[in-house]
Structures are given as C-alpha cells and as structure tokens.
Design an enzyme around this catalytic site. Structure first.
Site, PDB file in Angstrom:
ATOM      1  N   ALA A 126       3.795  -0.317  -2.003  1.00 29.26           N
ATOM      2  CA  ALA A 126       3.635  -0.808  -3.371  1.00 29.26           C
ATOM      3  C   ALA A 126       4.936  -0.668  -4.145  1.00 29.26           C
ATOM      4  CB  ALA A 126       2.509  -0.051  -4.075  1.00 29.26           C
TER       5      ALA A 126
ATOM      6  N   SER B 278      -1.290  -0.818  -4.323  1.00 29.39           N
ATOM      7  CA  SER B 278      -2.423  -0.056  -3.810  1.00 29.39           C
ATOM      8  C   SER B 278      -2.028   1.400  -3.580  1.00 29.39           C
ATOM      9  CB  SER B 278      -2.880  -0.694  -2.493  1.00 29.39           C
ATOM     10  OG  SER B 278      -3.791   0.124  -1.801  1.00 29.39           O
TER      11      SER B 278
ATOM     12  N   HIS C  14       0.841  -1.200   0.000  1.00 26.55           N
ATOM     13  CA  HIS C  14       0.000   0.000   0.000  1.00 26.55           C
ATOM     14  C   HIS C  14       0.873   1.245   0.000  1.00 26.55           C
ATOM     15  CE1 HIS C  14      -3.455   2.545   0.674  1.00 26.55           C
ATOM     16  NE2 HIS C  14      -2.857   3.097   1.714  1.00 26.55           N
ATOM     17  N   SER C  15       0.602   2.161  -0.922  1.00 20.34           N
ATOM     18  CA  SER C  15       1.305   3.433  -1.026  1.00 20.34           C
ATOM     19  C   SER C  15       2.819   3.189  -1.159  1.00 20.34           C
ATOM     20  CB  SER C  15       0.958   4.321   0.180  1.00 20.34           C
ATOM     21  OG  SER C  15       1.285   5.664  -0.067  1.00 20.34           O
ATOM     22  N   MET C  16       3.642   3.668  -0.243  1.00 17.60           N
ATOM     23  CA  MET C  16       5.078   3.400  -0.330  1.00 17.60           C
ATOM     24  C   MET C  16       5.349   1.908  -0.445  1.00 17.60           C
ATOM     25  SD  MET C  16       8.156   4.197   2.400  1.00 17.60           S
ATOM     26  CE  MET C  16       7.921   2.678   3.351  1.00 17.60           C
TER      27      MET C  16
END
Length: 252
Positions: free
Chosen positions: A97, A121, A93-95
């Site tokens: 990913a 994500s 998720h975010s970083m």
C-alpha cells in the site's frame, strides 16, 4: 500485449488484451506476485489482473533486492508506463500500500495517468507511519512476529529450507518499510482512496487507516473485513467483487 513480457516487474497470469480495465496489485513485505494469482479466476473477463514482482522474490531470486522505498518506487513508476494505456485501479496490501501511494506521487509529478482509485489495504496512512525495528531482530524473533501476523508463516519455523529461501526477502522488505520516511507537506492526490482493514488486525487501528482520507481529494471510504492482518486470504471473493465495482465507470 502481455505485460509479463513487457517487464520482469509484472506478472499477468491470464492475459486479456481486450480488457477494458486493469487491476494492478502490489504484495506485502516478503510477498510475491503469486499472492494474487487466484484473483484471476474471480474477476470478469473485461478486467486484466497485473501483479507486481519485486526483485529478489520468487522467480526473480537471482536479482539484487531493493531495501529503500525511493529507488523501488522510482523504478516501478517507470516500469508501469506501458500499462497506463487504459483505466486501472492500484491495490497494495500492507507494505504494498505504501509502495502504491509512492508510485502515485511519482506519476503525478511526471504528469502521467493516475489510477481511477487507490486502494490501500492493512496499512496506516503515511502521516501516521510508525517505522519499526523488526528487520534488526534475530531470525527466531522475526519468525515469531511473522507467525503472529500470518498463520501461513508458521511453516518457516519448521523448515530450514523454506527459512533459507524466504527469510532474506522478508527481512529486506521489513528494512524497506521500517526505514521508509514519507515526505511531509505534499498536497493530496487528485483521486479517490479506499482503505481496507481486517477487523481483528492488531497492527492497525481504524483511526490510522482513516487518516488516508487526507491523502486524496477525490473521496474516501473505509471498509472492514472479517479477519486479521491477512484478512485477504479468507475474503478474496468479496474483495475482488468490491474492486470490480470500484473500477466500473460512473453512470452518465
């Protein structure tokens, strides 16, 4: 095997040694393994959840943090080897990913088992990476930005203790992802990629997420969910059900 005992980099809140598959999850900037803890109760018993714990976060506070993508991904690509004994999905998720993608690049270079699918994500594709300078902002400005992205971060603005505890890791991770420079010209990964986005995420456009299609050659899909950058907080049951389906083998 309890993955949490194999390496301090992983947390397995419900060990399932007979599981047929694993879901390995990487948290966002400033996030910790416990962000995914509740997912254990939402997954079937044949799926084992593994959450990555970055050094300097949560129960690894005494360890030096890592603020460069290269060394972090190198270390994780090495530490993850004992977990490659069965099929798995890699979710970030975010970083997280971007970190997950870099792990896949290293696993390919080393000829090791790749995930059945990479799920990214709330993150733009590496070819659309923007960088940024929030890690250079003063505490108040950084906290205001965090609160805008995630309502749960508002507590950091009212608690001196929480700010002292969590803000260093958040700033460190922002430095890591904002100074990250993806390698250009690499061939796509030989696996399918799914990109998840929040419909109300002001940080990410659909085009930026859709650009992940060029980083894998096993098929691509883009899925949207109700909510903003942290849509996962309100859609965990839907997301885990979808990940479960993605991890199931194709019918013969």
């Amino acid at each position: 095997m309890n993955p949490s005992r194999v390496s301090p980099w992983f947390r397995c809140y419900q060990p399932r040694p007979q599981a047929k598959r694993r879901l390995i999850c990487l948290p966002h900037a400033g996030g910790s393994a416990s962000f995914y803890r509740s997912w254990c109760h939402l997954l079937p018993t044949d799926v084992e959840l593994i959450a990555v714990q970055y050094p300097g976060h949560e129960d690894r506070l005494a360890e030096p943090m890592m603020d460069e993508m290269g060394p972090l991904a190198d270390k994780l690509a090495w530490q993850i080897r004992p977990l490659l004994d069965r099929p798995y999905l890699l979710f970030g998720h975010s970083m997280g990913a971007a970190v997950a993608h870099e792990i896949c690049l290293r696993l390919r270079e080393q000829g090791l088992r790749l995930p059945e699918r990479l799920v990214v994500s709330a993150r733009e594709a590496p070819c659309r990476h923007r960088g940024g300078g929030w890690h250079l902002a003063d505490d108040e400005a950084l906290l205001e930005e965090l609160s805008r992205l995630d309502e749960a971060a508002a507590a950091l603005r009212t608690s001196v203790e929480m700010r002292a505890l969590f803000l260093p890791a958040i700033r460190n991770d922002y430095r890591l992802i904002e100074t990250y420079r993806p390698r250009a010209g690499l061939p796509p990964l030989p696996l399918p990629i799914s990109a998840f986005i929040g419909h109300a995420d002001a940080e990410l456009s659909q085009d930026e997420a859709a650009a992940w299609s060029g980083h894998g050659d096993g098929g691509f899909e883009l899925r949207g969910f109700f909510g903003g950058h942290f849509y996962l907080r309100h859609n965990s049951a839907v997301v885990t059900a979808l990940l479960q389906l993605m991890g199931e083998p194709e019918p013969a």
